[in-house]
Every structure is written in structure tokens, then in C-alpha cells.
Motif scaffolding. Structure first.
Motif, short mmCIF file in Angstrom:
data_model
loop_
_atom_site.label_atom_id
_atom_site.label_comp_id
_atom_site.label_asym_id
_atom_site.label_seq_id
_atom_site.Cartn_x
_atom_site.Cartn_y
_atom_site.Cartn_z
N ASP A 472 14.05 -9.13 39.75
CA ASP A 472 15.04 -9.47 38.73
C ASP A 472 15.43 -10.94 38.82
O ASP A 472 15.64 -11.62 37.80
CB ASP A 472 16.28 -8.60 38.88
CG ASP A 472 16.04 -7.16 38.44
OD1 ASP A 472 15.02 -6.94 37.76
OD2 ASP A 472 16.87 -6.28 38.76
N ALA A 473 15.56 -11.47 40.03
CA ALA A 473 15.92 -12.87 40.20
C ALA A 473 14.83 -13.79 39.66
O ALA A 473 15.11 -14.81 39.00
CB ALA A 473 16.18 -13.16 41.69
N LEU A 474 13.57 -13.44 39.92
CA LEU A 474 12.45 -14.24 39.41
C LEU A 474 12.38 -14.17 37.88
O LEU A 474 12.08 -15.16 37.20
CB LEU A 474 11.14 -13.75 40.04
CG LEU A 474 10.97 -14.07 41.53
CD1 LEU A 474 9.83 -13.27 42.12
CD2 LEU A 474 10.72 -15.58 41.72
N ARG A 475 12.67 -12.99 37.35
CA ARG A 475 12.68 -12.84 35.89
C ARG A 475 13.75 -13.75 35.27
O ARG A 475 13.54 -14.37 34.24
CB ARG A 475 12.94 -11.38 35.53
CG ARG A 475 12.97 -11.11 34.03
CD ARG A 475 13.25 -9.64 33.75
NE ARG A 475 13.04 -9.35 32.34
CZ ARG A 475 12.46 -8.26 31.88
NH1 ARG A 475 11.97 -7.38 32.75
NH2 ARG A 475 12.34 -8.05 30.61
N ALA A 476 14.91 -13.82 35.94
CA ALA A 476 16.00 -14.67 35.44
C ALA A 476 15.58 -16.14 35.48
O ALA A 476 15.93 -16.92 34.56
CB ALA A 476 17.25 -14.45 36.28
N GLN A 477 14.84 -16.56 36.50
CA GLN A 477 14.36 -17.95 36.57
C GLN A 477 13.40 -18.25 35.42
O GLN A 477 13.45 -19.33 34.83
CB GLN A 477 13.66 -18.19 37.91
CG GLN A 477 14.59 -18.21 39.12
CD GLN A 477 13.83 -18.51 40.39
OE1 GLN A 477 13.11 -19.51 40.49
NE2 GLN A 477 13.98 -17.64 41.40
N VAL A 478 12.53 -17.30 35.13
CA VAL A 478 11.60 -17.46 34.00
C VAL A 478 12.38 -17.60 32.69
O VAL A 478 12.06 -18.44 31.84
CB VAL A 478 10.61 -16.27 33.92
CG1 VAL A 478 9.78 -16.35 32.65
CG2 VAL A 478 9.71 -16.26 35.15
N LEU A 479 13.42 -16.79 32.56
CA LEU A 479 14.23 -16.83 31.34
C LEU A 479 14.93 -18.18 31.19
O LEU A 479 15.01 -18.73 30.09
CB LEU A 479 15.25 -15.70 31.37
CG LEU A 479 16.07 -15.50 30.10
CD1 LEU A 479 15.16 -15.08 28.95
CD2 LEU A 479 17.15 -14.44 30.32
N GLN A 480 15.40 -18.74 32.30
CA GLN A 480 16.06 -20.05 32.26
C GLN A 480 15.10 -21.14 31.79
O GLN A 480 15.52 -22.16 31.23
CB GLN A 480 16.63 -20.40 33.64
CG GLN A 480 17.85 -19.58 34.03
CD GLN A 480 18.35 -19.92 35.43
OE1 GLN A 480 17.70 -20.64 36.17
NE2 GLN A 480 19.52 -19.37 35.78
N LEU A 481 13.83 -20.94 31.99
CA LEU A 481 12.82 -21.91 31.56
C LEU A 481 12.38 -21.67 30.10
O LEU A 481 11.48 -22.36 29.62
CB LEU A 481 11.61 -21.85 32.49
CG LEU A 481 11.88 -22.30 33.94
CD1 LEU A 481 10.65 -22.06 34.80
CD2 LEU A 481 12.26 -23.78 33.97
N GLY A 482 13.03 -20.70 29.43
CA GLY A 482 12.77 -20.50 28.01
C GLY A 482 11.80 -19.38 27.69
O GLY A 482 11.31 -19.29 26.55
N TYR A 483 11.51 -18.52 28.67
CA TYR A 483 10.56 -17.44 28.43
C TYR A 483 11.18 -16.10 28.81
O TYR A 483 11.96 -16.00 29.76
CB TYR A 483 9.28 -17.65 29.25
CG TYR A 483 8.54 -18.92 28.90
CD1 TYR A 483 7.59 -18.93 27.89
CD2 TYR A 483 8.82 -20.10 29.57
CE1 TYR A 483 6.92 -20.11 27.57
CE2 TYR A 483 8.15 -21.28 29.25
CZ TYR A 483 7.21 -21.27 28.25
OH TYR A 483 6.55 -22.44 27.91
N ALA A 484 10.80 -15.08 28.05
CA ALA A 484 11.22 -13.72 28.38
C ALA A 484 9.97 -12.92 28.74
O ALA A 484 8.86 -13.25 28.31
CB ALA A 484 11.94 -13.07 27.21
N LEU A 485 10.16 -11.90 29.54
CA LEU A 485 9.03 -11.07 29.97
C LEU A 485 9.21 -9.65 29.44
O LEU A 485 10.31 -9.09 29.50
CB LEU A 485 8.95 -11.04 31.50
CG LEU A 485 8.70 -12.39 32.19
CD1 LEU A 485 8.67 -12.19 33.70
CD2 LEU A 485 7.40 -13.02 31.71
N GLU A 486 8.12 -9.09 28.94
CA GLU A 486 8.11 -7.71 28.49
C GLU A 486 7.01 -7.00 29.27
O GLU A 486 5.83 -7.38 29.18
CB GLU A 486 7.83 -7.63 26.98
CG GLU A 486 7.92 -6.22 26.43
CD GLU A 486 7.66 -6.19 24.92
OE1 GLU A 486 6.49 -6.42 24.53
OE2 GLU A 486 8.60 -5.94 24.14
#
Length: 517
Positions: A472-486
Motif C-alpha cells: 500500500d505504501a508503494l502504491r501511494a508513492q506511485v500515485l504521488q508521481l501521477g499514476y494509479a494502479l489497477e
């Protein structure tokens, strides 16, 4: 007559799945009928009552043209070629179908502060004709090869048809015009089973005391100050004669299919039948009559006169793409009344955006063929009197069917879309932005930066180790860079979410971004 011509006889395409006939509901007789060409090897002659171009078309009007477009596409899907005509009424349409009230074009001129003249009528008509054609294009309505005859350019054939009716004894003159005597046509009212006797009994107060019968209608209206010269006197053609004359010029004496809204049945279309069949010796004017039901608002008919008309231009103001309106129409059978609401239209848009999003995820394979089982089912539904709700249901069933490879599903959906007209695979810029804003933009792995790619790889390793906190923490970092994961069975799908400035967000939307997926 020199003005009238029979249609051409170009060769139609090869029929597709000819064992599944097209069945259409014929208002004349109120029954479903299998459709077959009356002239093998020639195009289907199809006429649609067009707009009176004194103002923009509203969403109720536009349902008629989406319906007509589905009809054309279905015929072409079945191998027929189509010769299509949509008339433009730019003169002669009074505010009442019963030849009373103000001329609609005159009303439009006054609304826009223009002097009442033929020149200004042409100016006004040109403006709203172009807007109408743009509306058709916006709704992905096919118009290639479609003729748009203008009433003002067909005065001569209208006069000729009136003269023919006059010679045959179907007309009489009053102080305000030349009228058609419906008592001379015993079958008057046969479309829709209109009770002419009841009309006579109910006519306690006759608006025009010079009319012989309540159902009689004007073929020519006198106007000494404005209008066209004719053997009867200066004036304008009646609205009803316009369609009969223009359709005859473009398509010949008999049509294969004539369409319109249900409001045209009792007066306008029965009048067209009476004058056309009388003029041609009672040759059936149209083989099949088809009519779409109303779109209502708060269970009331949409009309400019009621002040509840919604134009296509209003949709983007509500964040709605016009193709969502097309999808909304397709969600109900064309003969089913629909009560409009913005909430229902927004739901239709959600479905449209998701269909595009899922379609765009499917890989392209030029060699992929449509799935025959689904194609046959879709074909059967659309051939059953244009069952668009059933056809859409099959499309959604297909999207969810994981037993077939994605490229084949994509090819099948493209086949369906030749009829549905939802621009799959080819969204315009506005639709593409809405899809991205709703679901995000899929980013291929090769276009990701090393930083983002490494974070995604690390997250997959954490998920594999069931370290959900780290994942979840890594997913949040990706989101901060402008990307979402599905997450999907095939691995994570990377979406680029549209960046929206904080001040443009509503306060209550600041929550877990993952929830939007």
C-alpha cells in the motif's frame, strides 16, 4: 412531370446473414413485418420528416434522427443499400398542424429581431440548417449520400402537385387558401386508425368556418404581402404538400420506408398519404411507416413552446458528451416513451465511458475475426425491429465473457458498432478527456520512467510476499508521481490520472484516490 424523377438503381452490397430477415413494425396495420426490397438490385428508398429550421433542434427532435440512423445502419448491416432523404422545412410550417397559428419561420425572425422577408427567411434557415447538420454529426449520425432538399427550392413541383389534385377534383378554394377535400379520399385516417367520424362529431367550434370538413388541410396559403407567385395567387405551400412533393422528386412515387415521430401520425402523415395517393392514382405512398415515441420531461412533451426544450449545446455545460445522449436513446426501444432526467443521462454516460475504457484495453490484432455466436445473437436482436436495448445487453455480456481472447472480443464490438454508432476506438478529444478523467489513461510499460517502473516492481514483490502494508505504501508513492494502479489477473495496469488543481476540487472529494478505481 419534369420535376419528378425515379431513383437510381445502384447495386447493393452482398447480404450478410440473409437467413435472418429484418423485421420492422409498420404503423400502417400496427404489426411487425419482414422487410424485403420491392425492387431487387435497387436502393431502399427511405424518407425522414426533417426539421423546420426556425431554431435549434432539441433532444426530443433528435431522437427521431438517431432512430432513423439505426434503421439505416441496420439495413446496411443486412446488405441493403439505402437512398436516404431528410427534408429541410424553411417555409410554410404553421405553429399548428391544423393550418392555424403563426408561420414558424416568421416566428423565428421575430425572435431574432429580423425583418420579415424571404431573404431573411433564407438567412435564418441557413443558420439553423447548418446547426442541425452539425448536431447530426455530433451524434455520429451517418449522412454520407443523404439528400437534404429544401422546401423553398421545390415550389414548382409543389404547385404542379396541387394542380394535379385540382384537376382531379380534390381541392377547393377559400378566402385564405387552397384546401384538400378529405371527403374525396375515403381511406383518410387509415394510418393509425384515425376516426374521421369522431373528428366531425367533435368539431363543435370550427377554427376555419370555410372548411368543408374538420380534417381538410391547406395545400396553399394566400399571402399578398410575402410569398411565392403561383397560379392560385401569391403565398406559401402548406407544410404537408412539401413532404409529398420533395419525396417524390428525390425518391419517386412510392417510398419503401417513411419515418417520423408519433406526433406526425394523426395529421401530417395522413395528409401526406391522402394527397400523394390521390395525385398518383392511389398507388401506396409508402410501404412501411415507422414512428418513434416521445422523449418527455416530467412526463410532459418537450417543446419550444412549453419552454422545456434542451438543445444539444447544453449537454457539455453539464459535463455530458453528446454521444451519451445517443447511448441513452439506444437504451430504450424507439417505440418506448422515455422520461428524460439529467441523472439518467449521466448514468448513460458512465456506461458509455466504461465501454470505451474496456474496449481500449483490448489488444489490436488485425487478423482477429468477430465471434460468430455473439455476432449472430446481436444480429437477431437488431433485426427484431431495431431492438437496441437487447443489442446493448449482448455487447455488455460479451465484454464480461473471459472465455474468448480479447482481440476477438474487440473485433466483435467493432462489428456491433457499425450499427450502434458509439465511436468505439475513435473517441473525439472531448470524449477521450472524459474517459481519462473517469478511469485514467493506460500507460504502456515502455513509457514509464525507471523510478515508476521500479516502484511497481517492488510493489508486486511485496504483494507476492503478502506484505500488504508495504504494498500500500508503494502504491501511494506511485500515485504521488501521477499514476494509479489497477490490479488485474494479467498484472497491474498503470493509469495516468488527470491532474486537477487543488482549488478546483470540491472539499468532500479529498479521499483515498484508490477508491475512484
Amino acid at each position: 412531370m419534369a420535376w419528378f424523377s425515379e431513383p437510381d438503381s445502384s447495386t447493393p452490397r452482398a447480404a450478410k446473414h440473409a437467413e435472418r430477415p429484418v423485421t420492422l413494425h409498420n404503423t400502417m396495420g400496427n404489426a411487425d413485418e419482414p422487410f424485403a426490397s420491392a425492387r431487387p438490385g435497387a436502393p431502399v428508398r427511405m424518407y425522414h420528416c426533417g426539421p423546420t429550421v426556425y431554431g435549434p433542434a432539441h433532444i426530443g427532435n433528435l431522437r427521431s434522427y438517431v432512430f432513423a440512423d439505426i434503421l439505416r445502419r441496420t439495413l446496411e448491416y443486412n446488405g441493403f443499400s439505402v437512398k436516404q432523404v431528410i427534408n429541410i422545412t424553411d417555409v410554410g410550417h404553421l405553429s399548428s398542424d391544423a393550418d392555424e397559428g403563426e408561420d414558424k419561420m416568421t416566428k423565428g425572425l421575430k425572435r431574432e429581431g429580423l425583418a420579415v422577408s424571404l431573404e431573411n427567411m433564407r438567412l435564418l434557415a441557413g443558420r439553423y440548417e447548418e446547426r442541425f447538420k452539425q448536431d447530426l454529426a455530433t451524434l455520429d449520425i451517418e449522412t454520407a449520400g443523404t439528400q437534404f432538399p429544401r422546401a423553398s427550392e421545390h415550389i414548382a413541383p409543389m404547385i404542379a402537385m396541387i394542380q394535379t389534385l385540382e384537376q382531379k377534383g380534390y381541392t377547393y378554394k377559400t378566402s385564405d387558401g387552397i384546401y384538400y377535400d378529405t371527403s374525396r379520399f375515403p381511406e383518410y385516417g387509415k394510418l393509425g386508425g384515425i376516426d374521421v367520424a369522431a373528428l366531425k362529431e367533435g368539431a363543435r367550434i370550427e377554427a376555419n368556418v370555410e372548411k368543408k370538413n374538420p380534417a381538410d388541410f391547406a395545400l396553399w396559403k394566400f399571402d399578398d404581402a410575402l410569398g411565392f407567385e403561383s397560379p392560385f395567387g401569391k403565398g406559401f405551400p402548406g407544410w404537408h404538400i412539401e413532404c409529398s412533393a420533395m419525396s417524390r422528386v428525390a425518391l419517386g412515387e412510392q417510398l419503401d420506408i417513411h419515418t417520423g415521430g408519433i406526433d406526425h401520425i394523426p395529421v401530417h402523415h395522413n395528409n401526406e398519404i391522402a394527397q400523394s395517393e390521390a395525385a398518383t392514382g392511389k398507388k401506396p405512398f409508402a410501404r412501411i411507416w415507422m414512428h418513434n415515441a416521445f422523449i418527455t420531461i416530467d412526463d410532459e412533451k418537450i417543446a419550444k413552446s412549453l419552454g422545456n426544450a434542451i438543445d444539444l449545446d447544453e449537454l457539455p455545460k453539464h459535463g455530458i458528451h453528446p454521444l451519451a445522449l445517443r447511448y441513452y436513446y439506444l437504451g430504450a426501444h424507439y417505440r418506448t416513451p422515455v422520461n428524460f432526467s439529467w441523472a439518467a443521462l449521466k448514468s448513460a454516460q458512465q456506461a458509455l465511458l466504461r465501454l470505451h475504457f474496456l474496449f481500449d484495453q483490448m489488444p489490436v490484432n488485425a487478423a482477429a475475426e468477430p465471434i460468430m455466436a455473439y455476432q449472430q445473437r446481436f444480429h437477431e436482436r437488431i433485426n427484431a425491429d431495431l431492438d437496441t436495448p437487447g443489442a446493448l445487453a449482448i455487447a455488455w455480456e460479451l465484454v464480461k465473457d473471459t472465455s474468448f481472447p480479447a482481440p476477438a472480443i474487440r473485433a466483435t464490438l467493432l462489428d456491433f458498432d457499425t450499427v450502434l454508432g458509439l465511436s468505439l476506438g475513435a473517441p473525439d478529444a472531448q470524449l477521450a478527456r472524459l474517459i481519462i478523467a473517469e478511469f485514467g489513461e493506460i500507460v504502456p510499460a515502455e513509457k514509464l520512467s525507471k523510478t515508476v517502473a521500479d516502484l511497481i516492481t517492488a510493489r508486486e514483490e511485496a504483494r507476492g510476499a503478502k506484505d500488504w502494508t508495504k504494498a500500500d505504501a508503494l502504491r501511494a508513492q506511485v500515485l504521488q508521481l501521477g499514476y494509479a494502479l489497477e490490479d488485474t489477473p494479467a498484472g497491474p495496469r498503470v493509469l495516468r490520472k488527470e491532474i486537477v488543481e487543488q482549488e478546483e476540487r470540491e472539499a468532500d472529494t479529498e479521499s483515498d484516490p484508490e477508491g475512484s478505481l
